[in-house]
Design a protein around this motif. Structure first.
Motif, PDB file in Angstrom:
ATOM      1  N   THR A   1       0.835  -1.225  -0.139  1.00 58.33           N
ATOM      2  CA  THR A   1      -0.042  -0.040   0.030  1.00 58.33           C
ATOM      3  C   THR A   1       0.805   1.215  -0.066  1.00 58.33           C
ATOM      4  O   THR A   1       2.004   1.313   0.187  1.00 58.33           O
ATOM      5  CB  THR A   1      -0.932  -0.091   1.342  1.00 58.33           C
ATOM      6  OG1 THR A   1       0.025   0.028   2.441  1.00 58.33           O
ATOM      7  CG2 THR A   1      -1.859  -1.094   1.192  1.00 58.33           C
TER       8      THR A   1
ATOM      9  N   TRP B   1       4.737   1.028  -4.069  1.00 57.55           N
ATOM     10  CA  TRP B   1       3.492   1.272  -4.475  1.00 57.55           C
ATOM     11  C   TRP B   1       3.276   2.167  -6.039  1.00 57.55           C
ATOM     12  O   TRP B   1       2.637   1.285  -6.789  1.00 57.55           O
ATOM     13  CB  TRP B   1       2.736   1.970  -3.558  1.00 57.55           C
ATOM     14  CG  TRP B   1       1.559   2.284  -3.866  1.00 57.55           C
ATOM     15  CD1 TRP B   1       0.400   1.757  -4.023  1.00 57.55           C
ATOM     16  CD2 TRP B   1       1.385   3.736  -4.548  1.00 57.55           C
ATOM     17  NE1 TRP B   1      -0.824   2.466  -4.663  1.00 57.55           N
ATOM     18  CE2 TRP B   1      -0.301   3.833  -4.959  1.00 57.55           C
ATOM     19  CE3 TRP B   1       1.893   4.769  -5.018  1.00 57.55           C
ATOM     20  CZ2 TRP B   1      -0.960   4.829  -5.561  1.00 57.55           C
ATOM     21  CZ3 TRP B   1       1.192   5.858  -5.361  1.00 57.55           C
ATOM     22  CH2 TRP B   1       0.079   6.111  -5.813  1.00 57.55           C
TER      23      TRP B   1
ATOM     24  N   ASP C   1      -4.996   2.502  -3.297  1.00 54.23           N
ATOM     25  CA  ASP C   1      -4.260   1.250  -3.032  1.00 54.23           C
ATOM     26  C   ASP C   1      -4.938   0.274  -3.823  1.00 54.23           C
ATOM     27  O   ASP C   1      -4.263  -1.028  -3.784  1.00 54.23           O
ATOM     28  CB  ASP C   1      -4.510   0.818  -1.452  1.00 54.23           C
ATOM     29  CG  ASP C   1      -3.570   1.786  -0.447  1.00 54.23           C
ATOM     30  OD1 ASP C   1      -2.639   2.269  -1.185  1.00 54.23           O
ATOM     31  OD2 ASP C   1      -3.790   1.861   0.569  1.00 54.23           O
TER      32      ASP C   1
END
Length: 516
Positions: free
Chosen positions: A10, A18, A293
């Motif tokens: 995340t 990420w 996310d």
RNA sequence: CGGGGCGUAGCUCAGCCUGGUAGAGCGCCUGCUUUGGGAGCAGGAAGUCGUCGGUUCGAAUCCGGCCGCCCCGACCA
């Protein structure tokens, strides 16, 4: 609702990783065999094409025309403006030969290509085109009647960066570079400022990114420029991204390249020039500003497809009816317009599980998803899902109603993204008027991989270049800009007040932050 | 360009320390079962182990050069 996210890690766990995962999951681009260079894939390139088309319209509307100049610049050209040359010297790719010769390896007998035919004068692959365009301007401009000359070029440039990152800093990147010449300082400055505002408006209206327009300090200026105007964006790890710059070059380049004209009083004068650009870095900024996310989140103006229609075909016997209904809806929607252009609608007819397709478009950031199944045909309903809402949020709407509202929903999504980004930015800019608070701010922040970086500081500033550089080195920060207008910031004092460092009274403000 | 990490199937990685020429999960292909949702079972295809060289009877494994990627720094309209 599942707690599982489509992107791992995340943002909070590891922001740089990420970012890379989003680039891959959204199928935007990948590293190529060429060091530091990327392959931009269709979904990513589609975003660039939209940025390009919409920006180009704004340039044309303000009187600019497109032209194209060579990729290779004679080395001697670069040497003409000392400061400019020095600024780019460490990142130039140089072409030194003009042919290859096939030779056989003495031991293995394998054929090998070796460069031969050394050039008398090497060429530099353009890191920017001031020098080659300036040379053309010198030929084109003779009289004040030839001014202003307003030229833009869409091109690729190359800077041998030491630390490439997809979209944010690649060795080769795509951009536009405007180059203009004017009769007076005031006119050239007005041009640089007009483009500066145009960029800020473009990021707000097309990318839903709020930026802070401002001026660079001497230390951060474009090599050879007198004034560098910048737009600074904050992304979700609170770092700053310089998203576009507009330079007033004074007469520096005109003098280096003899860009002169016969003035209204008959005397020969040097032109005042500007240059300005934005690049594929905008896509990196976009990803980091809005992504979540579950992947990319696209502002509708630059979404290659704004509405994805997902046919739900549980039974073979109803499949054709569902597909027909989906295609018909797509056709109807394409007759609707969003900001003067037809809606971009795609029916995903791939033979994939419904969940797979849905998550694919979530990761790719499509603003609206519509699901239509057998039961919806009779009821004339659709299942509406929005990328600015959680993956499982859905709304059942009457089809005709949705068709009328589609463009408004896209506007709403744009508004949501802009509001979110603005709130985030404003919550992460703090007022600071003392050295102790300043040092404490940077020293107490965790230096984790996650999105926990320190926010920006807004300070009264009247320090010297040396003082600025010392603070920058000490805290690994920089003055992002001296804002045209100080951003909304609780407790910020207005008017002439003491510089936080030197105590000298000043009306000037500086924004400090870490940057990409 | 400095410091650190890494390079084995499309992806993520195990195997390396204690050399005996390859494995898993996901993905992909086929079949069956499922079907308002990132499915289940069975079978299958797929890798010059980044590259070049050295040591060795034998190297993914040990040693060295080079290339590339990632992180941190320096640098960077």
């Amino acid at each position: 609702m599942s707690a599982k996210t489509a992107i791992s890690p995340t943002r909070a766990a590891d922001f740089p990783e990420w970012y890379q995962q989003v680039v891959r999951a959204a199928d935007l681009a990948e590293n190529s065999e060429t060091r530091g260079c990327m392959v931009i894939k269709p979904w990513g390139y589609g975003i660039w094409e939209l940025i390009q088309r919409q920006l180009d319209a704004r340039f044309k509307a303000t009187g600019h025309r497109n032209a194209y100049f060579p990729l290779l610049i004679p080395l001697s050209f670069l040497e003409k403006e000392a400061e400019h040359a020095e600024g780019f010297a460490t990142e130039c790719a140089v072409v030194t030969h003009h042919r290859l010769e096939m030779v056989r390896d003495g031991q293995t007998g394998k054929p090998k290509m070796v460069p031969t035919g050394e050039l008398a004068e090497p060429y530099v692959i353009r890191p920017t085109s001031e020098m080659i365009i300036g040379a053309a301007f010198a030929r084109w401009i003779e009289s004040y009647r030839d001014l202003p000359l307003l030229i833009n070029q869409w091109a690729n440039v190359m800077r041998w960066e030491m630390r490439p990152r997809l979209f944010l800093r690649t060795s080769e990147f795509l951009w536009q570079e405007g180059h203009t010449a004017h009769e007076t300082r005031d006119e050239a400055l007005a041009e640089a400022r007009m483009i500066h505002r145009l960029y800020a408006d473009f990021l707000r209206d097309h990318l839903a990114i709020p930026v802070i327009p401002g001026e660079k300090t001497e230390a951060e200026r474009f090599p050879g420029a007198e004034i560098t105007l910048t737009i600074e964006a904050m992304v979700q790890d609170r770092k700053a991204i310089q998203a576009g710059t507009s330079h007033y070059l004074g007469q520096n380049f005109a003098k280096a390249q003899d860009i002169t004209f016969a003035g209204r009083d008959g005397t020969i004068e040097f032109a005042h020039t500007t240059s300005w650009g934005v690049s594929t870095r905008l896509i990196g900024t976009l990803i980091m500003a809005h992504g979540d996310d579950d992947g990319l989140v696209l502002p509708p103006p630059v979404a290659p497809w704004q509405i994805i229609i997902l046919p739900i075909t549980p039974k073979p016997d109803t499949r054709d009816a569902v597909l027909d209904s989906c295609r018909a809806l797509a056709e109807t929607l394409r007759r609707e317009s969003f900001r003067g252009e037809p809606l971009r609608v795609h029916v995903d007819e791939r033979e994939l599980g419904g969940g797979d397709k849905k998550w694919d478009w979530i990761r790719k950031g499509a603003p609206i998803r519509i699901e239509i199944g057998p039961r919806d045909i009779g009821s004339r309903k659709i299942c509406l899902q929005r990328r600015d809402q959680p993956p499982d949020a859905k709304e059942f709407a009457v089809k005709d109603e949705f068709i009328r509202r589609a463009a408004d929903i896209l506007d709403e999504i744009h508004g949501t993204l802009l509001a979110r980004a603005t709130a985030f930015r404003d919550a992460n800019i703090r007022w600071c008027d003392s050295p102790d608070a300043f040092h404490a701010h940077w020293d107490t922040q965790p230096d984790a991989a996650g999105a926990e970086g320190p926010g920006w500081l807004l300070t009264p500033w009247a320090g010297s270049r040396d003082q600025e550089e010392e603070l920058s080195r000490r805290h690994r920060i920089s003055i992002r800009c001296l804002p045209v207008e100080p951003p909304a910031c609780p407790a910020a004092a207005t008017g002439e007040i003491p510089c936080f460092l030197t105590g000298t009274p000043t009306t000037r403000r500086a924004i400090w932050g870490r940057s990409y």
